[in-house]
Design an enzyme around this catalytic site. Structure first.
Site, short mmCIF file in Angstrom:
data_model
loop_
_atom_site.label_atom_id
_atom_site.label_comp_id
_atom_site.label_asym_id
_atom_site.label_seq_id
_atom_site.Cartn_x
_atom_site.Cartn_y
_atom_site.Cartn_z
N ASP A 51 -58.00 31.53 -0.78
CA ASP A 51 -57.83 32.61 -1.73
C ASP A 51 -59.07 32.60 -2.62
O ASP A 51 -59.79 31.60 -2.71
CB ASP A 51 -56.54 32.43 -2.54
CG ASP A 51 -55.98 33.76 -3.03
OD1 ASP A 51 -56.75 34.74 -3.12
OD2 ASP A 51 -54.78 33.83 -3.34
N TRP A 52 -59.32 33.72 -3.27
CA TRP A 52 -60.58 33.89 -3.98
C TRP A 52 -60.65 32.91 -5.17
O TRP A 52 -59.85 32.97 -6.09
CB TRP A 52 -60.73 35.33 -4.44
CG TRP A 52 -61.45 36.20 -3.44
CD1 TRP A 52 -62.51 37.01 -3.70
CD2 TRP A 52 -61.20 36.34 -2.03
NE1 TRP A 52 -62.95 37.63 -2.54
CE2 TRP A 52 -62.16 37.24 -1.50
CE3 TRP A 52 -60.28 35.77 -1.14
CZ2 TRP A 52 -62.22 37.60 -0.16
CZ3 TRP A 52 -60.32 36.13 0.20
CH2 TRP A 52 -61.29 37.02 0.67
#
Length: 746
Positions: free
Chosen positions: A276-277
């Site tokens: 995930d970012w």
């Protein structure tokens, strides 16, 4: 579809059985026409991949392993290796953004279809619709030249307050996995990889970047992993997104137990793990644990953990170049399998976007998702020919939901609101009296301290404007019927913020009461993705409909239900509690936690808790009415006794005793009394969505492999089917059981 039954096996096989023609014989015959199992990733490109990697410099290989723009890594042009192009996609393919910021790119060709959110898709209880969704959005992703669609998101709905409840699918692992597999297959048949997310136990927005989730192994295996496992083993998902949170002490992007032991060693995953970012926190640990591609935004791309720090770690001897090669080869393997490079490149799917066919897909899903909660005075469906005037009240009559909130939205040219649809579908002789009724305003954002209910509080302005209320009351008084479009929006239900409570926002409860007092013939339509406290609304109104953030055709779908052009067949994918303290994570005081969060309710998530603890919900899991009535009769199993490798076939006759054709979802729950281990009172193990003509009957068939009855034994670390008697409870919700069948398992 009138001559088809959807028969669903617990092995995730959708059976499309042709019924005998209307010759007086109502029974159904069934042969398996199709399954939704995906295509495994091929190893045939491995030699070519080895050759390409051997020609790369260290810097080129490491360029593959980290973000080089907001949604790509870095390709190697001289060797024909393209960037991996990714796009957010829970509601449709996101508009193009700048390479180095979240600002829109300003393109004029990046419009897309807005599809129903996960709550709406789940409410269809129809794997065929899940496959339609996946195929359709996959075609759009390819038309936009994407390699990876960052969807679907299907973490278990553990608390009704979750900011992403609208987007996640259901509170039940069986229903989740049954819908996820055809979705995955539908996307990937277009040469686009899904990125299933968020792996795993990512069930709250509060402190999502730091919270350390604790649960026993049985709870993990029975509740939080089944949909991920089937997405990998049956859907053959090409990529997985590592979640923000920690699990048992390790961040999930540096968690060897989850990324290596379970995902790759047990499930045989061959694809890539994408963070995930900004979910990566280390270089060596995260890489060696199994994360392949680090994405994020807070740092310059060369400063990512898998960028210059990784180059340094290799040169310092902390990470071997063989380790780098392993991850680079995984990324190339995905690209070859997607036909993004290699000899198959010219045969890659082309796709299409924002087409009438895709809007029809969105409509079909939305129209099958609408849930009729109450209709005690038969105000619905509306007879347009007998109406002279309709009051249309509420901001959600005109609100568009494709954009909003913290999470990804869709840039679309086509979103039909309920008011749009009513104007188009009602006869011109019917006067439409519109009043907004309430404002959707928020108080200035207030940050809360670590460990409190939410980090980005969304506080609504709940004081009604007296003038707007007066306009709504006046419209209701002068109309034959009043239709209220209320609920929430995607600024209130949003990623990065769990709700503080279940109360209806924007002062709507008072507005609903005022309109009802002005016109007894009031229909309340909720547009929302998560449960709310609607006890008073239910007690004082006879017609209540639940819609969702339901895509480009949401208005047409909900209005067709109101007018009876579509008989509602949606079922709730979660339990609606009477009060938040009744929900298991809150009843056990184990939400939101602080630095750690122990899932004290264990396997008793959602309806499992309510049914086992005898807590009465406002509306149970699986609930949804129709404009007709159904009866279930003559339930039976094909045998009385089964072995551990057998499949149990249960049939039940479904009678439509009303005057209109309709679809019913026959739900099969298993119960085991006298078990050696704790069990829920009942667990969903199969269902069949079946269309039955008015006055007719058909036979629904549900297949349950005996292995589906297993529990995970913490002591032996194995799945165990306990011998003895099992009772199958068949009904149309977890609380409305109509038939029972008992079988013996040896």
């Amino acid at each position: 579809m009138k001559n088809k039954i959807l028969c669903l096996s617990a092995a995730l096989v959708l059976v499309m059985a042709s019924c005998k023609k209307e010759t007086g014989d109502p029974t159904a015959s069934g042969d398996i026409a199709a399954t939704y199992e995906g295509t495994p990733m091929s190893d045939k490109y491995d030699a070519e991949i080895d050759k390409i990697v051997s020609q790369m410099t260290l810097e080129e290989k490491i360029g593959l392993l980290h973000g080089y723009s907001m949604f790509t890594n870095k390709g190697v042009e001289r060797l024909g290796v393209p960037e991996v192009h990714m796009a957010d996609g829970p509601l449709g393919v996101r508009e193009e953004i700048s390479r180095d910021s979240w600002a829109p790119a300003g393109n004029t060709d990046d419009f897309a279809t807005y599809y129903p959110a996960g709550g709406g898709l789940s409410a269809t209880w129809n794997p065929e619709m899940a496959h339609t969704f996946g195929r359709s959005i996959g075609e759009e992703a390819r038309a936009r030249q994407k390699d990876v669609l960052l969807a679907p998101a299907f973490n278990i709905i553990r608390t009704p307050l979750g900011g992403r409840t609208y987007e996640y699918m259901t509170e039940d692992p069986f229903l989740n996995k049954t819908l996820v597999v055809p979705y995955v297959t539908g996307v990937q048949q277009n040469d686009v990889a899904v990125c299933i997310k968020h792996y795993a136990a990512n069930n709250q927005e509060t402190n999502r970047g730091t919270v350390d989730v604790q649960m026993d192994e049985r709870t993990l295996r029975e509740i939080y992993l089944p949909a991920f496992e089937d997405a990998v083993k049956k859907g053959h998902a090409y990529s997985v997104m590592g979640a923000y949170n920690k699990f048992r002490g390790d961040y999930l992007c540096e968690n060897p137990y989850m990324l290596q032991n379970i995902l790759r060693d047990e499930w045989g995953f061959k694809g890539i793990v994408i963070s995930d970012w900004a979910a990566v926190h280390t270089t060596k640990k995260a890489l060696e644990a199994g994360t392949d591609l680090e994405m994020g935004t807070p740092l310059a791309f060369d400063d990512f953990y898998f960028a210059n720090p990784l180059i340094k770690a290799v040169k310092d001897g902390q990470v071997s170049e063989a380790e780098i090669d392993k991850h680079a080869k995984r990324i190339l393997k995905m690209l070859f399998n997607l036909k993004a490079m290699g000899s198959d490149k010219n045969s890659r799917a082309i796709g299409s976007i924002a087409t009438e066919a895709h809007y029809k897909d969105a409509y079909n899903i939305a129209s099958e998702s609408v849930v009729l909660l109450k209709n005690t005075e038969n105000l619905l469906p509306l007879n347009a020919d007998q109406l002279k005037s309709v009051a249309v009240i509420g901001a959600n009559a005109t609100q568009k939901h494709a954009q909003g909130g913290f999470g990804a939205g869709v840039k679309t040219k086509h979103e039909i609101t309920p008011l749009d649809a009513l104007k188009a579908k009602l006869p011109q002789s019917v006067a439409i009296n519109y009043a907004q009724g309430y404002k959707t305003e928020f108080k200035p954002k207030k940050e809360m301290k670590f460990g409190e209910v939410t980090q980005e509080v969304k506080e609504t302005v709940n004081d009604l404007d007296p003038k707007m209320v007066a306009e709504a009351v006046a419209a209701a008084k002068k109309s034959d019927v009043a239709v209220l479009f209320v609920g929430a929006n995607r600024d209130y239900e949003t990623e990065a913020s769990d709700r503080a409570d279940l109360s209806l926002p924007f002062g709507q409860e008072k507005l609903i009461a005022a309109v009802k007092a002005a016109n007894p013939k009031t229909i309340v339509v909720f547009v929302a993705g998560a449960p709310y406290d609607i006890n008073n609304v239910v007690a004082t109104n006879s017609a209540i409909v639940w819609g969702w953030y339901n895509g480009s055709e949401a208005g047409n779908a909900i209005v067709d239900v109101l007018l009876g052009k579509v008989n509602p067949s949606g079922k709730l994918p979660w339990t609606m509690p009477k009060k938040i303290q009744d929900s298991p994570a809150h009843a056990t005081n184990s939400f939101p936690g602080g630095a750690t969060e122990e899932y004290k309710e264990g396997i008793l998530v959602g309806y499992r808790w309510f049914d086992t603890k005898n807590v009465e919900p406002l509306y149970p899991f699986g609930y949804g009415l129709s404009y007709t009535k159904f009866e279930l009769a003559n339930a039976k199993a094909d045998k009385k006794e089964y072995g551990q490798d057998d499949t149990i076939t249960v049939t039940v006759e479904v009678k439509n005793t009303g005057k209109v054709d309709g679809k019913e979802v026959v739900q099969l729950y298993s119960a085991k009394t006298g078990s050696k281990v704790e069990r829920a009172a009942k667990e969903l193990k199969g269902f069949a969505k079946i269309l039955v003509n008015a006055g007719g009957s058909k036979t629904a068939t549900i297949k349950v492999p005996v292995k589906e009855l297993a529990y995970y034994d913490n002591a032996t670390k194995k799945w165990t089917v306990e011998p003895g008697a099992y009772t199958f409870k068949l009904g149309n919700s977890s609380r409305d059981i109509k038939q029972e069948v008992t079988v013996m398992v040896k």
